[in-house]
Design an enzyme around this catalytic site. Structure first.
Site, PDB file in Angstrom:
ATOM      1  N   SER A   1       0.829  -1.210   0.000  1.00  0.00           N
ATOM      2  CA  SER A   1       0.000   0.000   0.000  1.00  0.00           C
ATOM      3  C   SER A   1       0.864   1.261   0.000  1.00  0.00           C
ATOM      4  O   SER A   1       1.683   1.478   0.913  1.00  0.00           O
ATOM      5  CB  SER A   1      -0.902  -0.023   1.241  1.00  0.00           C
ATOM      6  OG  SER A   1      -1.231   1.280   1.655  1.00  0.00           O
TER       7      SER A   1
HETATM    8  N1  GSH Z   1      -6.280   8.590   1.982  1.00  0.00           N
HETATM    9  C1  GSH Z   1      -5.976   7.375   2.690  1.00  0.00           C
HETATM   10  C2  GSH Z   1      -6.162   6.205   1.760  1.00  0.00           C
HETATM   11  C3  GSH Z   1      -6.029   4.890   2.483  1.00  0.00           C
HETATM   12  C4  GSH Z   1      -6.462   3.747   1.595  1.00  0.00           C
HETATM   13  O1  GSH Z   1      -7.190   3.927   0.606  1.00  0.00           O
HETATM   14  N2  GSH Z   1      -6.050   2.550   1.942  1.00  0.00           N
HETATM   15  C5  GSH Z   1      -6.471   1.372   1.198  1.00  0.00           C
HETATM   16  C6  GSH Z   1      -5.258   0.533   0.839  1.00  0.00           C
HETATM   17  S1  GSH Z   1      -4.089   1.427  -0.112  1.00  0.00           S
HETATM   18  C7  GSH Z   1      -7.367   0.528   2.107  1.00  0.00           C
HETATM   19  O2  GSH Z   1      -7.092   0.422   3.277  1.00  0.00           O
HETATM   20  N3  GSH Z   1      -8.436  -0.079   1.572  1.00  0.00           N
HETATM   21  C8  GSH Z   1      -9.278  -0.964   2.329  1.00  0.00           C
HETATM   22  C9  GSH Z   1     -10.518  -0.324   2.890  1.00  0.00           C
HETATM   23  O3  GSH Z   1     -10.714   0.906   2.688  1.00  0.00           O
HETATM   24  O4  GSH Z   1     -11.294  -1.025   3.532  1.00  0.00           O
HETATM   25  C10 GSH Z   1      -4.534   7.462   3.204  1.00  0.00           C
HETATM   26  O5  GSH Z   1      -3.714   8.070   2.533  1.00  0.00           O
HETATM   27  O6  GSH Z   1      -4.244   6.932   4.286  1.00  0.00           O
END
Ligand code: GSH
Length: 216
Positions: A11
């Site tokens: 990630s």
């Molecule tokens: N804007 C957030 C984005 C975080 C994000 O989208 N994380 C994704 C993985 S890259 C995630 O956890 N997806 C799973 C979910 O939202 O349940 C950050 O920069 O921390």
């Protein structure tokens, strides 16, 4: 007790936080949250992050998500004299501008190229490649000024955010980036200025690239 970073190395947002911890030399424990296994929906994780995304930082009784906000917290809390997040209001404003730009424009444009294939088996929408080309031109111009993302004379959080995004794009091989000379020169230079770069970002970007390629 060391701070805890909950995340996954593939990630890009998690890699921004890992690089910030490395550059600030803050000891930390990496707690893997495997999104494929659904770890983010487990009750114990939802207690520290009801938004069930990664990364999450836990520092004692304080927990927060949003990678770039975590990075600025860490610089404020642990890097008071560090040039990583400059205190001059105008210089800091440019770093902040880059962080918001990274989330809303740069990483967004990259996601629009790679995510349709990875998660839906589809080609990107028409116009996504032209948009990314325009965005990469802006990033190249930002870097052109001083060789760093925020026009400073040394590494800032803006470089960490941009390198998390750009390395992901490069590793997927989904877009020809060879025309952006300053951006490529910056990438090679800045990699060498981030402590434990491979552990904090390089390996995860490669994993993300392999994941993308496995879906082609
Ligand atoms: N804007 C957030 C984005 C975080 C994000 O989208 N994380 C994704 C993985 S890259 C995630 O956890 N997806 C799973 C979910 O939202 O349940 C950050 O920069 O921390």
């Amino acid at each position: 007790m060391p701070v805890e970073l909950y995340g996954m190395s593939a990630s890009a947002p998690c890699r921004i936080v890992a690089m910030t911890l490395e550059v600030l030399e803050v000891p930390y424990e990496y707690k893997t949250i495997d999104l494929m296994a659904g770890d983010q929906m487990k009750p114990e994780y939802l207690k520290i992050n009801p938004q069930h995304n990664i990364p999450t930082l836990v520092d004692g009784d304080f927990a927060m998500n949003e990678s770039r906000a975590i990075a600025t917290y860490l610089a404020n809390a642990y890097g008071k004299d560090s040039k990583l997040y400059p205190v001059d209001p105008k210089v800091r404003a440019v770093v902040d501008q880059r962080l918001y730009f990274d989330m809303g424009v740069f990483y967004k444009a990259i996601g629009d190229i790679i995510y349709p294939k990875m998660f839906e088996g589809k080609d990107p929408e028409s116009g996504a490649k032209d948009k990314l080309k325009e965005v990469l031109g802006w990033v190249n111009d930002m870097i052109k000024k001083s060789g760093y993302a925020a026009g400073t004379d040394s590494l800032t959080l803006a470089d960490l955010a941009f390198i998390a995004s750009f390395s992901t794009l490069v590793e997927t091989g989904s877009f020809d980036v060879s025309g952006f000379a300053e951006l490529n020169a910056w990438f090679e230079k800045v990699k060498g200025e981030i402590k434990n770069y491979e552990k904090a970002n390089g390996a995860g970007a490669t994993a993300m690239g392999q994941w993308y390629k496995s879906k082609l």
